[in-house]
Design an enzyme around this catalytic site. Structure first.
Site, PDB file in Angstrom:
ATOM      1  N   HIS A 258       6.038   7.083  10.962  1.00 22.90           N
ATOM      2  CA  HIS A 258       5.553   6.938   9.594  1.00 22.90           C
ATOM      3  C   HIS A 258       5.006   8.322   9.219  1.00 22.90           C
ATOM      4  O   HIS A 258       3.803   8.516   9.124  1.00 22.90           O
ATOM      5  CB  HIS A 258       4.471   5.848   9.561  1.00 22.90           C
ATOM      6  CG  HIS A 258       4.035   5.447   8.194  1.00 22.90           C
ATOM      7  ND1 HIS A 258       4.698   5.821   7.040  1.00 22.90           N
ATOM      8  CD2 HIS A 258       2.981   4.694   7.790  1.00 22.90           C
ATOM      9  CE1 HIS A 258       4.058   5.300   5.997  1.00 22.90           C
ATOM     10  NE2 HIS A 258       3.020   4.625   6.421  1.00 22.90           N
TER      11      HIS A 258
ATOM     12  N   ARG B   1       0.813  -1.213   0.000  1.00 25.46           N
ATOM     13  CA  ARG B   1       0.000   0.000   0.000  1.00 25.46           C
ATOM     14  C   ARG B   1       0.855   1.278   0.000  1.00 25.46           C
ATOM     15  O   ARG B   1       0.706   2.149  -0.848  1.00 25.46           O
ATOM     16  CB  ARG B   1      -0.863  -0.042   1.262  1.00 25.46           C
ATOM     17  CG  ARG B   1      -2.024   0.848   1.316  1.00 25.46           C
ATOM     18  CD  ARG B   1      -2.739   0.557   2.634  1.00 25.46           C
ATOM     19  NE  ARG B   1      -3.389  -0.748   2.630  1.00 25.46           N
ATOM     20  CZ  ARG B   1      -4.635  -0.936   2.200  1.00 25.46           C
ATOM     21  NH1 ARG B   1      -5.352   0.069   1.776  1.00 25.46           N
ATOM     22  NH2 ARG B   1      -5.172  -2.131   2.219  1.00 25.46           N
ATOM     23  N   THR B   2       1.772   1.342   0.949  1.00 28.13           N
ATOM     24  CA  THR B   2       2.616   2.534   1.069  1.00 28.13           C
ATOM     25  C   THR B   2       3.541   2.674  -0.145  1.00 28.13           C
ATOM     26  O   THR B   2       3.736   3.761  -0.681  1.00 28.13           O
ATOM     27  CB  THR B   2       3.458   2.459   2.366  1.00 28.13           C
ATOM     28  OG1 THR B   2       2.571   2.320   3.463  1.00 28.13           O
ATOM     29  CG2 THR B   2       4.293   3.712   2.560  1.00 28.13           C
TER      30      THR B   2
ATOM     31  N   LYS C 260      22.604 -11.025   2.295  1.00 23.13           N
ATOM     32  CA  LYS C 260      23.993 -11.489   2.329  1.00 23.13           C
ATOM     33  C   LYS C 260      24.746 -10.872   3.506  1.00 23.13           C
ATOM     34  O   LYS C 260      25.970 -10.962   3.581  1.00 23.13           O
ATOM     35  CB  LYS C 260      24.697 -11.120   1.017  1.00 23.13           C
ATOM     36  CG  LYS C 260      24.071 -11.771  -0.201  1.00 23.13           C
ATOM     37  CD  LYS C 260      24.719 -11.244  -1.475  1.00 23.13           C
ATOM     38  CE  LYS C 260      23.846 -11.489  -2.695  1.00 23.13           C
ATOM     39  NZ  LYS C 260      23.828 -10.350  -3.609  1.00 23.13           N
TER      40      LYS C 260
ATOM     41  N   ARG D 259      11.549   2.005   3.810  1.00 22.22           N
ATOM     42  CA  ARG D 259      10.805   1.363   4.881  1.00 22.22           C
ATOM     43  C   ARG D 259      11.661   0.220   5.395  1.00 22.22           C
ATOM     44  O   ARG D 259      12.273  -0.505   4.608  1.00 22.22           O
ATOM     45  CB  ARG D 259       9.478   0.828   4.372  1.00 22.22           C
ATOM     46  CG  ARG D 259       8.604   0.294   5.505  1.00 22.22           C
ATOM     47  CD  ARG D 259       7.364  -0.284   4.933  1.00 22.22           C
ATOM     48  NE  ARG D 259       6.396  -0.677   5.914  1.00 22.22           N
ATOM     49  CZ  ARG D 259       5.360   0.073   6.286  1.00 22.22           C
ATOM     50  NH1 ARG D 259       5.186   1.271   5.774  1.00 22.22           N
ATOM     51  NH2 ARG D 259       4.493  -0.374   7.156  1.00 22.22           N
TER      52      ARG D 259
END
Ligand SMILES: [Zn+2]
Lengths: 303, 157
Positions: free
Chosen positions: A129, A51-52, A80, A101
């Site tokens: 956020h 969504r974001t 890794k 994010r």
């Protein structure tokens, strides 16, 4: 705001918040503009959030920017064992701004210290956020015509909900009266209440939603997750007390609007969707305009 | 009274020039030494633990020859030894004496209590703002995860 990172809602002051909201309004009137066609935007999702991510990528695409990045950690060098420091340093060579994010709290602040290009935090664990907060501010200003002197009701998981924490902090700038409705075990933490007290604003705490509805200008609903309760029986006891039904809105003020950061599970009954007070779907759309405003102002193509 | 006490200590093992850190809680002596990096110090270092103190019952004392601390450096120890007194010695005399005070910011020495904080998952120093300096209610806000590490959850590196 040119070249300024947006990590936490408090990184921008009240005037800067207003400036972003004004710019978002202009993008809402004219969403497609080729003003970022010379820029590369990196979109780094160390944890998936479709969504974001799509909202950001839509914002960047509508402004003509080129996008690079990844949408889940499986495809990155993190697997890794590369440090976040090295990943960010490398990608900052390839792009003009980074949207990130990440599941760890504080990762975006750290990234902004090691990158020489600006970072927009699209969520760092349970911490911040800020673009969600700005789109919430935008939605509230748009529906109420102002940000000052509102009675805002926050409902649900106020303890762990980062969107609630950031929005409460943002509204501490606007002479707000806070109404906090939650189960005993999910009350707003004192680390957030400190901000309300610092500004000498008023807050009231309730365990019952019904009583507070007639005073509300905005009801901000959030989801209560079963996992938050150590005893499943405690969850069963409270889960239906924080569900909004249409008939509960009969005595509401006409200007009341209902917001929700989405996705919704069952905390807002479907019968509310057709009520003109339901605003949560438009709220999500507003996120694109806010993200356009942020990209354009941080990259310095608008004043 | 305090002065007499110091004189007595100095008689035992006086230093000509340097710093005496007095009134350290005995249990905090080792942490103070670590915070000030004194294990790497290459000059005379005298450590006393469980000395009699009229003020504290038992106390610790640390004497460092030819070492003079900057306030920012020494104030770090206020987190573990809020009672500590700093005594600057020149020519066997007390040149200056003061209490340590909790600083406004704390770098590197404290661990963020939040296991999901980036500082606990990446090689990097911690950084906190002190938002409550009262000894019994000491609170540090992490610059990264923004969570508050309080006295009862405070761990040192
Ligand atoms: Zn932290």
């Amino acid at each position: 705001m040119k070249n300024k990172s947006l990590i936490s809602i408090n990184d921008f002051n009240r005037e800067e918040h207003i400036r972003i909201l004004d710019l978002a309004e202009a993008f809402e009137r004219q969403p497609t503009q080729q003003i970022l066609d010379e820029y590369v935007v990196a979109s780094l999702f160390f944890e998936p959030s479709t969504r974001t991510r799509l909202s950001f990528e839509s914002a960047a695409s509508r402004l003509g920017a080129r996008l690079i990045g990844f949408s889940e950690p499986a495809s990155t060098s993190l697997q890794k064992g590369e440090s976040l420091r090295d990943t960010i340093r490398t990608i900052s060579n390839y792009s003009d701004i980074i949207i990130m994010r990440h599941p760890r709290e504080g990762s975006a602040r750290f990234a902004s210290e090691v990158a020489d290009i600006p970072i927009i935090n699209a969520g760092d664990g349970a911490n911040q956020h800020p673009t969600q907060t700005l789109l919430d501010l935008y939605s509230i200003r748009k529906t109420q015509g102002k940000l000052d002197n509102l009675d805002i009701v926050f409902v649900g998981d106020l303890k762990y909900g980062r969107t609630v924490h950031s929005l409460v902090m943002a509204f501490c700038n606007y002479n707000t009266t806070f109404h906090l409705v939650s189960p005993e075990v999910l009350k707003l933490p004192s680390s957030v209440k400190i901000h309300i007290k610092d500004k000498k604003l008023t807050y009231h705490q309730y365990t019952d939603l019904n009583a507070v509805i007639p005073q509300a200008d905005v009801i901000y609903m959030t989801r209560i997750q079963r996992e938050r309760f150590s005893d499943p029986l405690d969850y069963e006891k409270v889960k239906n007390s924080y569900v909004l039904h249409n008939q509960m809105l009969e005595d509401a003020k006409p200007n009341l609007r209902i917001l929700h950061p989405l996705p919704r599970v069952n905390e807002i009954a479907i019968d509310v969707d057709t009520n003109p007070m339901a605003y949560y779907f438009t709220q999500a759309l507003n996120g694109v305009f806010i993200r356009q405003a942020l990209l354009a102002s941080i990259l310095g193509v608008v004043e | 009274m305090a002065k007499k006490e110091i004189r007595k200590e100095l008689k035992v093992s006086a230093i000509e020039n340097g710093t005496v850190i007095d009134h350290v809680p005995s249990k905090s002596v080792y942490q103070v030494i670590r915070i000030l990096n004194l294990l790497d110090y290459d000059n005379l270092l005298l450590i006393g633990i469980n000395l009699d103190s009229q003020k504290m019952g038992k106390k610790g004392i640390i004497k460092v020859r030819n070492k003079f601390f900057k306030p920012a450096e020494i104030n770090k120890i206020a987190l573990v030894a809020p009672t500590a007194t700093l005594i600057v010695i020149r020519d066997f005399d007390v040149a200056e004496k003061k209490q340590v005070s909790v600083p406004d910011k704390v770098e590197e020495i404290v661990k963020c209590f939040n296991p999901n904080c980036i500082t606990n998952n990446e090689e990097m120093p911690t950084f906190f703002r002190v938002i409550n300096k009262k000894e019994e209610d000491l609170k540090l806000r992490c610059r990264y995860c923004e969570k508050i590490t309080a006295k009862d959850t405070m761990e040192f590196f």
